[in-house]
Write a protein that holds these residues in place. Structure first.
Motif, PDB file in Angstrom:
ATOM      1  N   ASP A  45      13.395 -24.214   4.301  1.00 17.55           N
ATOM      2  CA  ASP A  45      13.920 -24.417   5.653  1.00 17.55           C
ATOM      3  C   ASP A  45      13.040 -23.781   6.723  1.00 17.55           C
ATOM      4  N   GLY A  46      11.870 -23.250   6.329  1.00 22.88           N
ATOM      5  CA  GLY A  46      10.958 -22.668   7.299  1.00 22.88           C
ATOM      6  C   GLY A  46      11.132 -21.181   7.508  1.00 22.88           C
ATOM      7  N   SER A  47      12.175 -20.597   6.915  1.00 20.69           N
ATOM      8  CA  SER A  47      12.335 -19.154   6.990  1.00 20.69           C
ATOM      9  C   SER A  47      11.444 -18.488   5.938  1.00 20.69           C
ATOM     10  N   TRP A  48      11.332 -17.172   6.023  1.00 20.52           N
ATOM     11  CA  TRP A  48      10.507 -16.418   5.079  1.00 20.52           C
ATOM     12  C   TRP A  48      11.387 -15.510   4.240  1.00 20.52           C
ATOM     13  N   LEU A  49      10.951 -15.282   3.002  1.00 23.71           N
ATOM     14  CA  LEU A  49      11.600 -14.290   2.158  1.00 23.71           C
ATOM     15  C   LEU A  49      10.583 -13.195   1.878  1.00 23.71           C
ATOM     16  N   LEU A  50      10.906 -11.986   2.262  1.00 18.11           N
ATOM     17  CA  LEU A  50      10.081 -10.815   1.980  1.00 18.11           C
ATOM     18  C   LEU A  50      10.793  -9.999   0.924  1.00 18.11           C
ATOM     19  N   VAL A  51      10.132  -9.756  -0.202  1.00 14.64           N
ATOM     20  CA  VAL A  51      10.758  -9.007  -1.282  1.00 14.64           C
ATOM     21  C   VAL A  51       9.987  -7.715  -1.522  1.00 14.64           C
ATOM     22  N   GLU A  52      10.723  -6.694  -1.930  1.00 18.69           N
ATOM     23  CA  GLU A  52      10.140  -5.416  -2.317  1.00 18.69           C
ATOM     24  C   GLU A  52      10.638  -5.108  -3.719  1.00 18.69           C
ATOM     25  N   ASN A  53       9.723  -5.196  -4.686  1.00 19.42           N
ATOM     26  CA  ASN A  53      10.101  -5.044  -6.088  1.00 19.42           C
ATOM     27  C   ASN A  53      10.309  -3.598  -6.503  1.00 19.42           C
ATOM     28  N   HIS A  54       9.916  -2.685  -5.648  1.00 14.12           N
ATOM     29  CA  HIS A  54      10.083  -1.270  -5.964  1.00 14.12           C
ATOM     30  C   HIS A  54      10.407  -0.513  -4.689  1.00 14.12           C
ATOM     31  N   ALA A  72       0.824  -1.208   0.000  1.00 16.09           N
ATOM     32  CA  ALA A  72       0.000   0.000   0.000  1.00 16.09           C
ATOM     33  C   ALA A  72       0.858   1.258   0.000  1.00 16.09           C
ATOM     34  N   GLU A  73       2.081   1.162   0.516  1.00 15.42           N
ATOM     35  CA  GLU A  73       2.986   2.302   0.552  1.00 15.42           C
ATOM     36  C   GLU A  73       3.828   2.427  -0.714  1.00 15.42           C
ATOM     37  N   GLY A  74       3.616   1.510  -1.679  1.00 11.69           N
ATOM     38  CA  GLY A  74       4.301   1.628  -2.958  1.00 11.69           C
ATOM     39  C   GLY A  74       5.500   0.737  -3.162  1.00 11.69           C
ATOM     40  N   TYR A  75       5.742  -0.207  -2.236  1.00 14.65           N
ATOM     41  CA  TYR A  75       6.930  -1.048  -2.336  1.00 14.65           C
ATOM     42  C   TYR A  75       6.726  -2.300  -3.184  1.00 14.65           C
ATOM     43  N   MET A  76       5.499  -2.570  -3.639  1.00 18.53           N
ATOM     44  CA  MET A  76       5.218  -3.746  -4.457  1.00 18.53           C
ATOM     45  C   MET A  76       5.803  -5.005  -3.788  1.00 18.53           C
ATOM     46  N   ALA A  77       5.389  -5.245  -2.552  1.00 19.20           N
ATOM     47  CA  ALA A  77       5.985  -6.305  -1.735  1.00 19.20           C
ATOM     48  C   ALA A  77       5.315  -7.652  -1.971  1.00 19.20           C
ATOM     49  N   ASP A  78       6.044  -8.694  -1.620  1.00 19.32           N
ATOM     50  CA  ASP A  78       5.533 -10.061  -1.689  1.00 19.32           C
ATOM     51  C   ASP A  78       6.326 -10.888  -0.687  1.00 19.32           C
ATOM     52  N   SER A  79       5.849 -12.084  -0.373  1.00 16.97           N
ATOM     53  CA  SER A  79       6.572 -12.951   0.559  1.00 16.97           C
ATOM     54  C   SER A  79       6.186 -14.399   0.321  1.00 16.97           C
TER      55      SER A  79
END
Length: 207
Positions: free
Chosen positions: A150-159, A138-145
């Motif tokens: 291995d049970g960890s998470w990857l959070l990505v910000e495409n912008h 919503a803040e414009g980072y085009m995020a996904d996760s």
């Protein structure tokens, strides 16, 4: 980027998925390969995309992958880059680097308090990550996760809508990492960084 014209759809795909072959873009848009080539050629003439040859494994011909150019990336929100850079430069010139650090610290405290309020009833790490993705998008980072094997998470910000500020002062990036760590707990590591040449920022979150 609210219109869903072929140009905008291709820009969004290249922004979120990275370089793509013509056939992959055609399949994603539901059009023929020839139609995709014509659209990409027009976009290349406009300076939005460029085709890059990447070596094939074995004896095959090199693949042609489409990338966003600087002009293509500029189609996404930039957070008023020129004004931001000018304001930061003026702040440092007039009040010194200490004032800038104070601004970054204040922004970090406000952001963390706001995020914590929005995640207050999140029952576990998975839900906190998902909610944070929604907030950042919503803040414009085009995020996904997504969860890794291995049970960890990857959070990505495409912008990065504050890329100009972060380029002018690395303290904004440091503050972002510290905010994520305080909010999510566990170990938060930056795995990819736009300012180091990556196409996105990515964070590995280990419980």
């Amino acid at each position: 980027m609210t219109r869903q014209s072929p140009t905008n759809r291709i820009l969004l795909l290249l922004k979120t998925e990275g370089p793509q072959a013509t056939a992959a873009l055609a399949a994603a848009l539901g059009i023929t390969g020839e139609a995709a080539r014509q659209q990409l050629s027009r976009m290349a003439e406009d300076g939005l995309v460029t085709s890059v040859s990447e070596g094939a494994a074995g004896r095959g011909r090199p693949r042609q992958l489409w990338h966003l150019t600087a002009a293509g990336n500029a189609q996404f929100p930039d957070g008023h880059a020129a004004l931001t850079t000018a304001l930061l430069s003026t702040l440092v010139a007039q009040l010194g680097t200490g004032a800038l650090e104070a601004v970054i610290a204040g922004r970090e405290a406000e952001t963390l308090a706001r995020y914590r309020a929005q995640l207050a009833d999140a029952p576990d790490l998975a839900d906190r990550v998902r909610r944070l993705v929604a907030i950042r998008t919503a803040e414009g980072y085009m995020a996904d996760s997504w969860m890794l094997d291995d049970g960890s998470w990857l959070l990505v910000e495409n912008h990065c809508p504050i890329c100009a500020a972060a380029t002018a002062c690395a303290g904004f990036c440091r503050s972002e990492l510290e905010t994520f760590h305080a909010l999510l707990g566990g170990r938060v590591e930056r795995a990819e960084h736009i300012l180091q040449g990556a196409r996105r920022c990515a964070y590995r979150i280990t419980p």
